[in-house]
Design an enzyme around this catalytic site. Structure first.
Site, PDB file in Angstrom:
ATOM      1  N   GLU A  50       1.841  -6.179  10.475  1.00 43.44           N
ATOM      2  CA  GLU A  50       1.664  -4.346  10.539  1.00 43.44           C
ATOM      3  C   GLU A  50       1.522  -3.965  12.572  1.00 43.44           C
ATOM      4  OE1 GLU A  50      -1.807  -2.186   8.681  1.00 43.44           O
ATOM      5  OE2 GLU A  50      -2.055  -4.750   8.332  1.00 43.44           O
ATOM      6  N   TYR A 101     -10.434   0.678   5.309  1.00 43.32           N
ATOM      7  CA  TYR A 101     -11.336  -0.035   5.301  1.00 43.32           C
ATOM      8  C   TYR A 101     -12.562   0.787   5.091  1.00 43.32           C
ATOM      9  CZ  TYR A 101      -8.054  -3.517   6.453  1.00 43.32           C
ATOM     10  OH  TYR A 101      -7.082  -4.849   6.327  1.00 43.32           O
ATOM     11  N   HIS A 129       0.841  -0.954   0.274  1.00 41.24           N
ATOM     12  CA  HIS A 129       0.639   0.192  -0.208  1.00 41.24           C
ATOM     13  C   HIS A 129       0.779   1.265   0.211  1.00 41.24           C
ATOM     14  CE1 HIS A 129      -2.847  -2.994   1.700  1.00 41.24           C
ATOM     15  NE2 HIS A 129      -3.457  -2.665   0.727  1.00 41.24           N
ATOM     16  N   SER A 186      -0.080 -10.648  -1.444  1.00 41.45           N
ATOM     17  CA  SER A 186       1.130 -10.444  -1.887  1.00 41.45           C
ATOM     18  C   SER A 186       1.871 -11.307  -1.111  1.00 41.45           C
ATOM     19  CB  SER A 186       1.290  -9.066  -2.208  1.00 41.45           C
ATOM     20  OG  SER A 186       1.941  -8.516  -0.355  1.00 41.45           O
ATOM     21  N   ARG A 187       1.599 -11.742  -0.218  1.00 44.07           N
ATOM     22  CA  ARG A 187       3.096 -12.395   0.436  1.00 44.07           C
ATOM     23  C   ARG A 187       2.879 -13.793   0.567  1.00 44.07           C
ATOM     24  NH1 ARG A 187       0.002  -9.604   4.446  1.00 44.07           N
ATOM     25  NH2 ARG A 187      -1.103 -10.704   6.411  1.00 44.07           N
ATOM     26  N   ARG A 212      -2.716   3.941  -1.795  1.00 43.91           N
ATOM     27  CA  ARG A 212      -3.391   2.435  -1.304  1.00 43.91           C
ATOM     28  C   ARG A 212      -3.144   2.042  -2.204  1.00 43.91           C
ATOM     29  NH1 ARG A 212      -4.600  -0.568   2.544  1.00 43.91           N
ATOM     30  NH2 ARG A 212      -6.349  -2.205   2.570  1.00 43.91           N
ATOM     31  N   ASN A 214      -3.472  -5.786  -2.243  1.00 42.81           N
ATOM     32  CA  ASN A 214      -3.138  -7.033  -1.342  1.00 42.81           C
ATOM     33  C   ASN A 214      -4.764  -7.932  -1.332  1.00 42.81           C
ATOM     34  OD1 ASN A 214      -1.313  -8.127   0.359  1.00 42.81           O
ATOM     35  ND2 ASN A 214      -2.556  -7.280   2.151  1.00 42.81           N
ATOM     36  N   ARG A 215      -5.205  -7.818  -2.730  1.00 37.25           N
ATOM     37  CA  ARG A 215      -6.522  -8.373  -2.279  1.00 37.25           C
ATOM     38  C   ARG A 215      -6.205  -9.253  -3.830  1.00 37.25           C
ATOM     39  NH1 ARG A 215      -6.127  -6.515   1.931  1.00 37.25           N
ATOM     40  NH2 ARG A 215      -7.429  -5.790   3.097  1.00 37.25           N
ATOM     41  N   SER A 225      -6.529 -12.450  -0.689  1.00 40.84           N
ATOM     42  CA  SER A 225      -5.269 -12.620  -1.401  1.00 40.84           C
ATOM     43  C   SER A 225      -4.443 -12.362  -1.232  1.00 40.84           C
ATOM     44  CB  SER A 225      -5.544 -13.682  -2.785  1.00 40.84           C
ATOM     45  OG  SER A 225      -6.977 -14.175  -2.295  1.00 40.84           O
TER      46      SER A 225
END
Lengths: 325, 315
Positions: free
Chosen positions: B180, B290, B23, B169-170, B65, B72-73, B167
């Protein structure tokens, strides 16, 4: 005899008479991701307060940058709150002109024109900051008795948050923000709050402050006399950027933990300002102790500002009363 | 602690990546990874290569972001197998590239460990995010990091929820770990948050180095918070929120939320209470990113997982 008592002994002729504030504007969403103002304006508009005529004042509620609000960004093409200089307001627009410049001219028509007799009497423009500044009224004058008295009123009435007065010494033609369109005006800046979210305590404080301001205006317009006194004014002196890599321009240090969140705590020569990633402290090299504010405001990284520095002085304000009575 | 029999064996973790800028406005990771790209000394360990990598450079450039969609999704099987083309959203194209370099996801060629560095506006402190309760290598690593960070707290969030898991990235690696750290506004770099994340990475790399050198980590218990339910803001018919996180809940990540406790406060001051049947542990309370994902906070249940003893596979 001290100054306060001297003031008290003056006779009624020393009350400054000022025109009533017949039209007041409450603006939010000038930056679309500063959400206290966005939601305050939305709530006021929902309750049909788009234009509220309640003797003796008309309050206009405006969502300044609806496009930026919709996308929850500060601005879409250029910062709206830098578009209100005389030069930009008279700029010839075309199809290529950034949205915010056009919008500024629309707002100037609606709430101004800036500098004219038709301009809104008082503009209150709502903002949030990531800096730990409490509530600040930011304006271009240190002798606008209306703004200073409103500040004094908020300081007296607000228990949960410190209230301060910040002065940017720019002549009217160069004043660049929305609040400069009105005959009187200020940005009402409340922090700390990250952009893009709403904290209930911050919203409640802003809601209370706006209500107190409107209550003050109604009292003023009804002929109440407001006793003089003094207000501490923070006048902007300079800004300081982050240490940066000379080639890439990427920052090489963060605001020092000893300075972070210490807005309005006096910064002395030699005090730590930044902590580099390799562990060195970068210190304040100025000769004069000054008051820092807007420490680590996220939207100022791109403007090359890590913090602002101000001088503080006590400004005496006279008693005032509206000239209707 | 009863014996678990023989330890679980894993190959040496030689290929490690550190992702920042997944992000683009989460500044600790962006800053750390850029710093390590310039000078790798701090992340060098014997027996492994730690590769720092900016996953979303365009978002970093813009300090947003994402550009088109949340990276990251984006690492879904559909996205990763979709043919390349000009019409693809930037992040989907980027996910495919990252999967090529550090994956392929699910294959034996994938990187051993990927750390993905994130910040949050929530008051979560230092948090490690796991995607599996049965990855004993990861369980041992987070327990090691927690002990090393003490007395500074370090929570472990487990997202194994069938619908709420996403899902990341990692996830292209064999052992994905999310870092985080908050609270930090987007676009802001706070020194204390930066140093916490830096310390977590130091301990994480120490662990892998020790593991690769042959150290056996004995069986242990790991306290985790398992994602249970997503709670959205009350909204009107236009989708705008009609209430804010209640002042009593704001900043109270990881503290128990009991049935009947205040949860939201409407704009005209009315309180909305939590009406669940049992206490939960809320986290990601008031994360700015969010709002558009319909999440005011997520509830978790506290659980103790048993981590098997682990050592590297003997050759």
């Amino acid at each position: 005899m001290d100054r306060e008592r001297l003031l008290h002994l003056r006779n009624k002729e020393d009350v400054v008479k000022l025109p009533a504030l017949e039209r007041v504007a409450v603006c939010g969403g000038t930056h679309g991701n500063e959400l206290s103002g966005v939601y305050l304006v939305r709530e006021r508009l929902k309750k049909r307060r788009k234009s509220e005529v309640m003797e003796p004042v008309t309050v206009v509620t405006v969502m300044s940058n609806p496009r930026a609000v919709h996308r929850c960004v500060r601005y879409t093409e250029t910062d709206l709150n830098r578009c209100f200089t005389d030069a930009m307001l008279s700029f010839s627009v075309s199809d290529q002109t950034p949205f915010e410049i056009i919008r500024a001219q629309e707002l100037n028509s609606q709430l101004g024109p800036k500098g004219s007799d038709q301009a809104t009497d008082l503009i209150c423009d709502l903002h949030n900051t990531t800096a730990n500044m409490g509530l600040c009224l930011i304006t271009y004058s240190d002798c606008d008795w209306i703004c200073l008295h409103i500040c004094k009123h908020l300081q007296r009435e607000m228990a949960t948050i410190p209230v301060r007065y910040i002065h940017y010494d720019f002549p009217p033609a160069e004043a660049y923000s929305l609040d400069s369109v009105g005959k009187h005006g200020f940005a009402m800046e409340i922090g700390p709050q990250p952009h893009g979210l709403i904290r209930s305590n911050i919203f409640t404080a802003m809601q209370e402050a706006v209500q107190l301001m409107l209550d003050w205006v109604r009292l003023f317009n009804s002929g109440s006399e407001f006793e003089g006194g003094w207000v501490d004014v923070y006048s902007l002196v300079k800004n300081i950027d982050y240490p940066r890599d000379p080639q890439t321009h990427i920052i090489t240090a963060a605001v020092h933990p000893d300075l972070q969140d210490r807005d309005f705590c006096l910064l002395h020569p030699g005090d730590a300002m930044f902590l580099s990633f390799s562990g060195e402290s970068v210190r304040y090299k100025g000769k004069e102790p000054l008051y820092p504010f807007f420490i680590n405001e996220s939207s100022y990284y791109e403007k090359g500002v890590a913090l602002f520095l101000a001088r503080r002085r006590r400004v005496e304000i006279p008693s005032i009363q509206s000239s209707r009575t | 602690m009863s014996s678990r029999g023989s330890p679980s064996c894993f190959p040496e973790a030689r290929r490690v990546a550190i992702f920042g800028g997944t992000h683009g406005n989460e500044m600790s990771g962006v800053t750390l990874v850029n710093m390590w790209i310039k000078n790798r000394a701090e992340i060098e360990r014997s027996g492994l290569t730690a590769r720092p990598f900016i996953t979303n450079p365009r978002a970093v450039e813009k300090c947003s972001r994402y550009i088109d969609t949340d990276l990251n999704r984006a690492f879904t099987p559909e996205n990763l197998s979709t043919p390349s083309g000009d019409g693809l959203p930037y992040e989907v194209q980027r996910a495919k590239e990252i999967n090529q370099i550090f994956g392929p996801k699910g294959s034996p060629d994938a990187y051993d460990v990927i750390f993905d560095l994130h910040n949050t506006t929530s008051n979560m402190g230092s948090t490690l995010i796991l995607e599996s309760s049965t990855d004993h290598f990861n369980l041992q690593m987070v327990q090691y990091i927690k002990k090393a960070m003490a007395p500074e707290s370090c929570m472990v969030l487990l997202n194994e929820h069938p619908h709420l898991k996403y899902s990341t990235s990692r996830s292209v690696s064999k052992h994905p770990i999310g870092l985080e750290v908050g609270p930090q506004p987007q676009g802001v770099l706070r020194s204390n948050i930066f140093e916490s994340m830096r310390a977590i990475m130091k301990h994480a790399l120490d662990f892998i180095e020790l593991f690769n050198s042959g150290v056996e980590f004995p069986a242990c218990s790991v306290e985790v918070f398992r994602v249970h339910e997503r709670m959205d803001y009350p909204r009107d018919t236009n989708g705008n929120i009609t209430a804010m996180v209640h002042p009593h809940l704001q900043d109270c990540d990881w503290e128990p939320l009991n049935p009947g406790d205040p949860m939201f406060q409407t704009f005209d001051g009315r309180t909305i209470l939590y009406e669940g049947v049992s206490p939960v542990y809320p986290t990601f309370i008031n994360e700015a990113a969010y709002y558009e994902k319909q999440q005011a906070f997520v509830t978790t249940r506290r659980e103790t997982l048993a981590a098997n003893s682990i050592r590297k596979t003997s050759t």
